[in-house]
Design an enzyme around this catalytic site. Sequence first.
Site, PDB file in Angstrom:
ATOM      1  N   ASN A 207       0.851  -1.196   0.000  1.00 27.93           N
ATOM      2  CA  ASN A 207       0.000   0.000   0.000  1.00 27.93           C
ATOM      3  C   ASN A 207       0.885   1.244   0.000  1.00 27.93           C
ATOM      4  O   ASN A 207       2.108   1.149   0.004  1.00 27.93           O
ATOM      5  CB  ASN A 207      -0.964  -0.024   1.195  1.00 27.93           C
ATOM      6  CG  ASN A 207      -0.208  -0.122   2.505  1.00 27.93           C
ATOM      7  OD1 ASN A 207       0.538   0.787   2.859  1.00 27.93           O
ATOM      8  ND2 ASN A 207      -0.369  -1.230   3.219  1.00 27.93           N
ATOM      9  N   ASP A 275      -4.493  -6.098   5.013  1.00 28.10           N
ATOM     10  CA  ASP A 275      -5.560  -6.876   5.644  1.00 28.10           C
ATOM     11  C   ASP A 275      -5.541  -8.340   5.203  1.00 28.10           C
ATOM     12  O   ASP A 275      -5.996  -9.203   5.930  1.00 28.10           O
ATOM     13  CB  ASP A 275      -6.921  -6.261   5.306  1.00 28.10           C
ATOM     14  CG  ASP A 275      -7.132  -4.970   6.075  1.00 28.10           C
ATOM     15  OD1 ASP A 275      -6.719  -4.921   7.245  1.00 28.10           O
ATOM     16  OD2 ASP A 275      -7.680  -4.007   5.497  1.00 28.10           O
ATOM     17  N   LYS A 285       8.598 -17.816  -9.511  1.00 20.31           N
ATOM     18  CA  LYS A 285       7.873 -16.738 -10.206  1.00 20.31           C
ATOM     19  C   LYS A 285       6.759 -17.330 -11.067  1.00 20.31           C
ATOM     20  O   LYS A 285       7.003 -18.270 -11.833  1.00 20.31           O
ATOM     21  CB  LYS A 285       8.861 -15.958 -11.087  1.00 20.31           C
ATOM     22  CG  LYS A 285       8.224 -14.773 -11.750  1.00 20.31           C
ATOM     23  CD  LYS A 285       9.202 -14.033 -12.622  1.00 20.31           C
ATOM     24  CE  LYS A 285       8.456 -12.975 -13.419  1.00 20.31           C
ATOM     25  NZ  LYS A 285       9.260 -12.451 -14.506  1.00 20.31           N
ATOM     26  N   PRO A 302      -3.361 -11.411  10.528  1.00 16.00           N
ATOM     27  CA  PRO A 302      -3.649 -11.116  11.939  1.00 16.00           C
ATOM     28  C   PRO A 302      -3.880  -9.622  12.118  1.00 16.00           C
ATOM     29  O   PRO A 302      -3.241  -8.814  11.437  1.00 16.00           O
ATOM     30  CB  PRO A 302      -2.379 -11.557  12.669  1.00 16.00           C
ATOM     31  CG  PRO A 302      -1.318 -11.645  11.626  1.00 16.00           C
ATOM     32  CD  PRO A 302      -2.003 -11.929  10.324  1.00 16.00           C
ATOM     33  N   ASP A 303      -4.806  -9.262  12.987  1.00 14.49           N
ATOM     34  CA  ASP A 303      -5.004  -7.842  13.309  1.00 14.49           C
ATOM     35  C   ASP A 303      -4.121  -7.541  14.518  1.00 14.49           C
ATOM     36  O   ASP A 303      -4.425  -7.940  15.647  1.00 14.49           O
ATOM     37  CB  ASP A 303      -6.481  -7.551  13.598  1.00 14.49           C
ATOM     38  CG  ASP A 303      -6.718  -6.050  13.688  1.00 14.49           C
ATOM     39  OD1 ASP A 303      -5.902  -5.365  14.331  1.00 14.49           O
ATOM     40  OD2 ASP A 303      -7.701  -5.565  13.106  1.00 14.49           O
ATOM     41  N   ILE A 304      -3.011  -6.875  14.256  1.00 15.67           N
ATOM     42  CA  ILE A 304      -2.004  -6.661  15.306  1.00 15.67           C
ATOM     43  C   ILE A 304      -2.560  -5.774  16.411  1.00 15.67           C
ATOM     44  O   ILE A 304      -2.445  -6.076  17.599  1.00 15.67           O
ATOM     45  CB  ILE A 304      -0.729  -6.047  14.679  1.00 15.67           C
ATOM     46  CG1 ILE A 304      -0.203  -6.999  13.598  1.00 15.67           C
ATOM     47  CG2 ILE A 304       0.328  -5.784  15.734  1.00 15.67           C
ATOM     48  CD1 ILE A 304       0.840  -6.410  12.684  1.00 15.67           C
ATOM     49  N   PHE A 322      -4.422   3.736  14.839  1.00 13.25           N
ATOM     50  CA  PHE A 322      -4.663   4.751  13.819  1.00 13.25           C
ATOM     51  C   PHE A 322      -5.825   4.288  12.954  1.00 13.25           C
ATOM     52  O   PHE A 322      -6.077   3.093  12.841  1.00 13.25           O
ATOM     53  CB  PHE A 322      -3.425   4.957  12.937  1.00 13.25           C
ATOM     54  CG  PHE A 322      -2.471   5.963  13.506  1.00 13.25           C
ATOM     55  CD1 PHE A 322      -1.650   5.627  14.563  1.00 13.25           C
ATOM     56  CD2 PHE A 322      -2.401   7.250  12.988  1.00 13.25           C
ATOM     57  CE1 PHE A 322      -0.771   6.560  15.109  1.00 13.25           C
ATOM     58  CE2 PHE A 322      -1.530   8.192  13.514  1.00 13.25           C
ATOM     59  CZ  PHE A 322      -0.710   7.845  14.581  1.00 13.25           C
ATOM     60  N   LYS A 336     -14.265   2.055  15.313  1.00 14.96           N
ATOM     61  CA  LYS A 336     -12.986   1.310  15.290  1.00 14.96           C
ATOM     62  C   LYS A 336     -12.362   1.239  16.681  1.00 14.96           C
ATOM     63  O   LYS A 336     -11.853   0.203  17.087  1.00 14.96           O
ATOM     64  CB  LYS A 336     -12.026   1.964  14.299  1.00 14.96           C
ATOM     65  CG  LYS A 336     -10.815   1.114  14.025  1.00 14.96           C
ATOM     66  CD  LYS A 336     -10.039   1.578  12.812  1.00 14.96           C
ATOM     67  CE  LYS A 336     -10.768   1.259  11.522  1.00 14.96           C
ATOM     68  NZ  LYS A 336     -10.041   1.683  10.334  1.00 14.96           N
ATOM     69  N   LYS A 340     -11.631  -2.443  18.053  1.00 18.72           N
ATOM     70  CA  LYS A 340     -10.253  -2.906  18.242  1.00 18.72           C
ATOM     71  C   LYS A 340      -9.923  -3.106  19.715  1.00 18.72           C
ATOM     72  O   LYS A 340      -9.010  -3.834  20.052  1.00 18.72           O
ATOM     73  CB  LYS A 340      -9.272  -1.897  17.648  1.00 18.72           C
ATOM     74  CG  LYS A 340      -9.473  -1.638  16.163  1.00 18.72           C
ATOM     75  CD  LYS A 340      -8.622  -2.547  15.334  1.00 18.72           C
ATOM     76  CE  LYS A 340      -8.698  -2.142  13.863  1.00 18.72           C
ATOM     77  NZ  LYS A 340      -7.853  -2.975  13.025  1.00 18.72           N
TER      78      LYS A 340
HETATM   79  O1  C5P Z   1      -8.840  -2.052  10.491  1.00 20.34           O
HETATM   80  P1  C5P Z   1      -7.941  -0.960  10.042  1.00 20.34           P
HETATM   81  O2  C5P Z   1      -6.798  -1.442   9.168  1.00 20.34           O
HETATM   82  O3  C5P Z   1      -8.618   0.215   9.449  1.00 20.34           O
HETATM   83  O4  C5P Z   1      -7.297  -0.429  11.404  1.00 20.34           O
HETATM   84  C1  C5P Z   1      -6.282   0.495  11.450  1.00 20.34           C
HETATM   85  C2  C5P Z   1      -5.484   0.347  12.702  1.00 20.34           C
HETATM   86  O5  C5P Z   1      -5.270  -1.020  12.991  1.00 20.34           O
HETATM   87  C3  C5P Z   1      -4.089   0.931  12.573  1.00 20.34           C
HETATM   88  O6  C5P Z   1      -3.675   1.339  13.856  1.00 20.34           O
HETATM   89  C4  C5P Z   1      -3.271  -0.231  12.082  1.00 20.34           C
HETATM   90  O7  C5P Z   1      -1.906  -0.084  12.416  1.00 20.34           O
HETATM   91  C5  C5P Z   1      -3.905  -1.387  12.840  1.00 20.34           C
HETATM   92  N1  C5P Z   1      -3.900  -2.675  12.154  1.00 20.34           N
HETATM   93  C6  C5P Z   1      -3.120  -3.681  12.660  1.00 20.34           C
HETATM   94  N2  C5P Z   1      -3.158  -4.913  12.060  1.00 20.34           N
HETATM   95  C7  C5P Z   1      -3.927  -5.125  10.980  1.00 20.34           C
HETATM   96  C8  C5P Z   1      -4.716  -4.092  10.456  1.00 20.34           C
HETATM   97  C9  C5P Z   1      -4.678  -2.872  11.070  1.00 20.34           C
HETATM   98  O8  C5P Z   1      -2.406  -3.468  13.626  1.00 20.34           O
HETATM   99  N3  C5P Z   1      -3.914  -6.308  10.415  1.00 20.34           N
END
Ligand code: C5P
Length: 400
Positions: A207, A275, A285, A302-304, A322, A336, A340
């Site tokens: 991105n 995501d 390749k 994973p959502d960190i 963020f 959010k 979160k």
């Molecule tokens: O869900 P979204 O990507 O909009 O959320 C943004 C926030 O979540 C940011 O703080 C980003 O660093 C964190 N994030 C994360 N792991 C992910 C997706 C987002 O830590 N897989």
Amino acid sequence: MAGRIILIIGGGIAAYKALELIRLLRKRDVAVECVLTDSATHFVTPLSVQALSGAPVHTTLLSLAEDSQMDHIALSRSADLLVVCPATANLMARMANGLADDLATTLLLATDTPVLIAPAMNVRMWKHPATQENYRRLRERGCDFVGPEDGEMACGEFGPGRLSAPETIVEAIESALSPHKPLTGRHVLITAGPTHEPIDPVRFIANHSSGKQGYAIAEACAALGAQVTLVSGPTALPCPKGVTLVPVLTASDMMAACEKALPADCVICAAAVGDWRVAQSSEQKRKKQPGETVSLALVENPDILATLSRPGPHRASLVIGFAAETESLEQHAKAKLARKGCDWLLANDVGGESAVFGGDRNRILFLNGETVETWPDMPKAEVASLLATRLAAHFSSTSR
Ligand code: C5P
């Protein structure tokens, strides 16, 4: 107090007080090397300054070349602090305008060392809009000031313009040499930058994140004394001063690196984490087949932020996320924050004209679970120091 300062003595009647300042500093084991402007030599002699400081005294670029091993660039960076005392209106004006027409101003222009200014001048000169403008500009550029004080002046007038007492200047020097760093002893874990999710060994999904905001936050927290671990996806940025950089590629690497870096007092997730990742990235390749439509199966990463926000023994006492949104900023940001499970959220509008990605400025909506604040448009470095100041205030109000 130990340390090494360069004392630049300007040509004002208060210059004689610089002699007392040198004496007090030497008593406190501060090494003082002095530079006199040409007009300062009419008020104090280089000989007295040298006798008190016990170090060579410099007056002109030429004298420096003759009697010192150092050139002016090296001299300007050889100290922990540059002190200008007394700073006359003329010297402040030359500093504010970036002039380098003598040794003193050349040193001040060539240095990256903090500068402390002790002004002394007639009250009308101090109050003149030109001096006030120079004062404001020098402050904005990061110079510290001590004084001037209100009082009776050598010229018989009364008002602001008097040099601070040498003892007060010593205190200011003391705090500039060992500033109070409110995040000392705190570990701050920060994620920054994009992630690269491989499709095959040469292609990836990424991105537009530049990492600038996260890196600026890392630098600001380190400047306030925090121990900072910066887990960063690929960026073009250098590692900020005093920060431990852990470079990663993918979201899964980032998650693992964060877990390894715990415990932390504060976690700040500024990374633009992908995501999804490709369910099966190929080892070789992928070859293009003419006319073929390729579809990639993506699985969730994973959502960190959500993971590190979960209650548990290693949960940081403050977790900050963020939110990059393109519409309904406040509404999405509030949702959010709740989803979160983090404590604070900084939301920014990345849609339309706002060149937030890759740019140097940011406009933030700050949510702390109770209130929503709109921060004005400002450089990312300022967003970072404002956030670092908020952290410091948070930790000073909570017991360790
Ligand atoms: O869900 P979204 O990507 O909009 O959320 C943004 C926030 O979540 C940011 O703080 C980003 O660093 C964190 N994030 C994360 N792991 C992910 C997706 C987002 O830590 N897989």
